[in-house]
Design a protein around this motif. Structure first.
Motif, PDB file in Angstrom:
ATOM      1  N   CYS A   1       0.831  -1.196   0.000  1.00  0.00           N
ATOM      2  CA  CYS A   1       0.000   0.000   0.000  1.00  0.00           C
ATOM      3  C   CYS A   1       0.872   1.254   0.000  1.00  0.00           C
ATOM      4  CB  CYS A   1      -0.921  -0.013   1.214  1.00  0.00           C
ATOM      5  SG  CYS A   1      -1.977   1.437   1.384  1.00  0.00           S
ATOM      6  N   GLY A   2       1.967   1.210   0.761  1.00  0.00           N
ATOM      7  CA  GLY A   2       2.889   2.335   0.791  1.00  0.00           C
ATOM      8  C   GLY A   2       3.512   2.619  -0.562  1.00  0.00           C
ATOM      9  N   LEU A   3       3.767   1.568  -1.355  1.00  0.00           N
ATOM     10  CA  LEU A   3       4.301   1.771  -2.705  1.00  0.00           C
ATOM     11  C   LEU A   3       3.298   2.515  -3.580  1.00  0.00           C
ATOM     12  CD1 LEU A   3       6.100  -1.606  -3.554  1.00  0.00           C
ATOM     13  CD2 LEU A   3       7.149   0.663  -3.365  1.00  0.00           C
ATOM     14  N   PHE A   4       2.020   2.130  -3.486  1.00  0.00           N
ATOM     15  CA  PHE A   4       0.986   2.846  -4.232  1.00  0.00           C
ATOM     16  C   PHE A   4       0.930   4.306  -3.793  1.00  0.00           C
ATOM     17  CE2 PHE A   4      -0.676  -1.313  -5.403  1.00  0.00           C
ATOM     18  CZ  PHE A   4      -1.229  -1.084  -6.643  1.00  0.00           C
ATOM     19  N   PHE A   5       1.023   4.544  -2.483  1.00  0.00           N
ATOM     20  CA  PHE A   5       0.953   5.910  -1.972  1.00  0.00           C
ATOM     21  C   PHE A   5       2.143   6.734  -2.458  1.00  0.00           C
ATOM     22  CE2 PHE A   5      -1.965   5.506   1.992  1.00  0.00           C
ATOM     23  CZ  PHE A   5      -2.921   4.888   1.206  1.00  0.00           C
ATOM     24  N   ALA A   6       3.342   6.121  -2.459  1.00  0.00           N
ATOM     25  CA  ALA A   6       4.518   6.827  -2.970  1.00  0.00           C
ATOM     26  C   ALA A   6       4.349   7.155  -4.450  1.00  0.00           C
ATOM     27  CB  ALA A   6       5.772   5.973  -2.754  1.00  0.00           C
ATOM     28  N   ALA A   7       3.821   6.194  -5.212  1.00  0.00           N
ATOM     29  CA  ALA A   7       3.579   6.430  -6.640  1.00  0.00           C
ATOM     30  C   ALA A   7       2.573   7.562  -6.839  1.00  0.00           C
ATOM     31  CB  ALA A   7       3.079   5.146  -7.296  1.00  0.00           C
ATOM     32  N   ALA A   8       1.551   7.603  -5.982  1.00  0.00           N
ATOM     33  CA  ALA A   8       0.541   8.657  -6.094  1.00  0.00           C
ATOM     34  C   ALA A   8       1.158  10.031  -5.841  1.00  0.00           C
ATOM     35  CB  ALA A   8      -0.597   8.393  -5.106  1.00  0.00           C
ATOM     36  N   LEU A   9       2.023  10.122  -4.838  1.00  0.00           N
ATOM     37  CA  LEU A   9       2.661  11.405  -4.546  1.00  0.00           C
ATOM     38  C   LEU A   9       3.575  11.836  -5.683  1.00  0.00           C
ATOM     39  CD1 LEU A   9       3.494  10.976  -0.746  1.00  0.00           C
ATOM     40  CD2 LEU A   9       1.861  12.577  -1.754  1.00  0.00           C
ATOM     41  N   PHE A  10       4.330  10.906  -6.250  1.00  0.00           N
ATOM     42  CA  PHE A  10       5.192  11.249  -7.379  1.00  0.00           C
ATOM     43  C   PHE A  10       4.368  11.622  -8.605  1.00  0.00           C
ATOM     44  CE2 PHE A  10       8.631   9.191  -4.982  1.00  0.00           C
ATOM     45  CZ  PHE A  10       9.674  10.070  -5.239  1.00  0.00           C
ATOM     46  N   ALA A  11       3.188  11.001  -8.757  1.00  0.00           N
ATOM     47  CA  ALA A  11       2.321  11.345  -9.884  1.00  0.00           C
ATOM     48  C   ALA A  11       1.819  12.778  -9.787  1.00  0.00           C
ATOM     49  CB  ALA A  11       1.132  10.384  -9.948  1.00  0.00           C
TER      50      ALA A  11
ATOM     51  N   GLY B   1       3.597  15.175  -8.515  1.00  0.00           N
ATOM     52  CA  GLY B   1       4.774  16.034  -8.673  1.00  0.00           C
ATOM     53  C   GLY B   1       5.961  15.370  -7.999  1.00  0.00           C
ATOM     54  N   TRP B   2       7.113  15.319  -8.678  1.00  0.00           N
ATOM     55  CA  TRP B   2       8.240  14.578  -8.114  1.00  0.00           C
ATOM     56  C   TRP B   2       8.697  15.140  -6.776  1.00  0.00           C
ATOM     57  CZ3 TRP B   2      12.915  16.955  -7.160  1.00  0.00           C
ATOM     58  CH2 TRP B   2      13.166  18.167  -7.814  1.00  0.00           C
ATOM     59  N   ARG B   3       8.548  16.457  -6.608  1.00  0.00           N
ATOM     60  CA  ARG B   3       8.949  17.037  -5.319  1.00  0.00           C
ATOM     61  C   ARG B   3       8.066  16.529  -4.187  1.00  0.00           C
ATOM     62  NH1 ARG B   3       9.856  21.796  -8.568  1.00  0.00           N
ATOM     63  NH2 ARG B   3      12.055  22.420  -8.522  1.00  0.00           N
ATOM     64  N   TYR B   4       6.764  16.405  -4.426  1.00  0.00           N
ATOM     65  CA  TYR B   4       5.869  15.919  -3.380  1.00  0.00           C
ATOM     66  C   TYR B   4       6.194  14.479  -3.011  1.00  0.00           C
ATOM     67  CZ  TYR B   4       3.213  20.121  -4.514  1.00  0.00           C
ATOM     68  OH  TYR B   4       2.842  21.421  -4.743  1.00  0.00           O
ATOM     69  N   GLY B   5       6.577  13.678  -4.009  1.00  0.00           N
ATOM     70  CA  GLY B   5       6.997  12.317  -3.710  1.00  0.00           C
ATOM     71  C   GLY B   5       8.227  12.286  -2.824  1.00  0.00           C
TER      72      GLY B   5
ATOM     73  N   CYS C   1       5.549  12.075   7.417  1.00  0.00           N
ATOM     74  CA  CYS C   1       5.200  12.148   5.992  1.00  0.00           C
ATOM     75  C   CYS C   1       4.224  13.287   5.732  1.00  0.00           C
ATOM     76  CB  CYS C   1       4.590  10.813   5.552  1.00  0.00           C
ATOM     77  SG  CYS C   1       3.851  10.830   3.908  1.00  0.00           S
ATOM     78  N   LEU C   2       3.170  13.377   6.530  1.00  0.00           N
ATOM     79  CA  LEU C   2       2.167  14.421   6.342  1.00  0.00           C
ATOM     80  C   LEU C   2       2.740  15.811   6.614  1.00  0.00           C
ATOM     81  CD1 LEU C   2      -1.059  12.838   7.888  1.00  0.00           C
ATOM     82  CD2 LEU C   2      -0.643  13.379   5.487  1.00  0.00           C
ATOM     83  N   VAL C   3       3.596  15.925   7.621  1.00  0.00           N
ATOM     84  CA  VAL C   3       4.220  17.219   7.914  1.00  0.00           C
ATOM     85  C   VAL C   3       5.035  17.689   6.715  1.00  0.00           C
ATOM     86  CG1 VAL C   3       6.055  18.323   9.264  1.00  0.00           C
ATOM     87  CG2 VAL C   3       4.259  17.041  10.425  1.00  0.00           C
ATOM     88  N   ALA C   4       5.852  16.798   6.163  1.00  0.00           N
ATOM     89  CA  ALA C   4       6.712  17.180   5.045  1.00  0.00           C
ATOM     90  C   ALA C   4       5.894  17.563   3.814  1.00  0.00           C
ATOM     91  CB  ALA C   4       7.667  16.033   4.716  1.00  0.00           C
TER      92      ALA C   4
END
Length: 336
Positions: free
Chosen positions: A53-63, A65-69, A103-106
């Motif tokens: 699930c964390g991999l999907f979440f990381a992919a979503a953040l990168f999708a 914007g790469w900085r958000y990931g 994660c949420l803070v960043a």
């Protein structure tokens, strides 16, 4: 040559293995374990202690914007590493419970302070460390009543920083500091098909401040990958949030962007199987909580707006704390 240690007469002699033979194996496993803990930290934003699930979440953040990931991963890494440095219980670290607030803070700092500024990166790292300390304090305090910390450490750190940011020239990059006094809602409230399906996915994405429907879809797929029931519960919460916002007359543009429904998703998941045993009663209870959180979203927004603050997940926290604290009074509900 190993030196024999003294032992009582008659004690069973156990073969000893030199520590040097154990260290390489442990050292090889440690980085892999840390990666899994970081990924679970991402997934725990939505209560899922699951690395896939964390991999999907990381992919979503990168999708989005790469900085958000990078910010999301950095926050989870710093939060997890801080827990190790402070000697936090390994079970909490292993489940990702020490990484999700970081994660949420960043990500929150990146969204509201600007992701490209060096000061934001420094604040994201420092804020993730502080969130770990705040988490420890809240575990101690809320544990007295057997209540979880939720995303309260994130909300406290992020609210303090975003409200204070306009007072620091090297931190604030968004022009005027304080927001204008909130105005009454305006604009069309009728929802067309386009607004409905965008809102359905954006409600999930806005948990990470991301309004894009495809980002919300990736988050939702991650939840389903971890737990089918949790995925269905998240969908139910999104529908309840949309329906409540429409009934109350929220502007269609706000509903479509997910800003009115993401707290409903979190409340429904929390009360519909994570912290309460799943049943028709707990699901109905979760639906009521989701409706309350949707209404509270507007209230919290209006409270924080004059000070430059943001809603974050305060409505989810306040609603779920009250609804969980009330559970012992209701025999039809049971804590998980």
């Amino acid at each position: 040559m190993l030196v024999e240690e003294e032992r009582p007469v008659g004690a069973v002699r156990r073969p000893r293995t030199p520590w040097v033979t154990r260290t390489p194996a442990v050292a090889r496993r440690q980085p892999v374990r840390f990666v899994f803990e970081v990924l679970r930290g991402l997934a725990q934003v939505d209560f899922m202690p699951n690395a896939a699930c964390g991999l999907f979440f990381a992919a979503a953040l990168f999708a989005s914007g790469w900085r958000y990931g990078l910010y999301g991963l950095t926050g989870a890494v710093v939060g997890t590493a801080t827990a190790y440095a402070l000697g936090v219980d390994r079970q909490r670290i292993s489940q990702g419970l020490e990484g999700f607030n970081g994660c949420l803070v960043a990500v929150g700092f990146a969204v509201f302070l600007g992701p490209a500024h060096p000061s934001t990166w420094l604040l994201a790292v420092g804020g993730s460390v502080v969130a770990g300390v705040v988490t420890g304090a809240l575990v101690t305090v809320l544990g007295t009543w057997n209540l979880p910390t939720f995303t309260l450490p994130f909300c406290l750190v992020a609210s303090a920083m975003t409200i204070a940011a306009p007072g620091f020239q090297r931190v604030w990059h968004a022009g005027a500091g304080l927001s204008a006094l909130p105005r009454p809602a305006s604009g069309a409230s009728s929802l067309g098909w386009n607004e409905l399906w965008h809102a359905f996915f954006a409600n999930v994405g806005q948990i990470f401040f991301m309004p894009q429907w495809y980002v919300g879809l990736l988050f939702l797929l991650g939840i389903f990958a971890a737990d089918l029931t949790a995925g269905l519960t998240a969908c139910f919460g999104s529908v309840v949030g949309i329906g409540t916002a429409w009934l109350l007359g929220s502007p269609a543009r706000d509903v479509a962007q997910g800003v009115m429904g993401y707290n409903a998703v979190l409340v429904t998941m929390a009360l519909g199987g994570v912290f309460l045993v799943l049943s028709r009663w707990s699901l109905a209870y979760a639906a009521v909580g989701a409706m309350a959180a949707t209404a509270l979203t507007a209230a919290v927004t209006y409270v924080f707006a004059p000070f430059g603050g943001h809603t974050f997940t305060w409505p989810y926290i306040l609603t779920t704390l009250v609804f969980l604290a009330a559970v012992p009074s209701f025999p039809r509900l049971r804590r998980a």
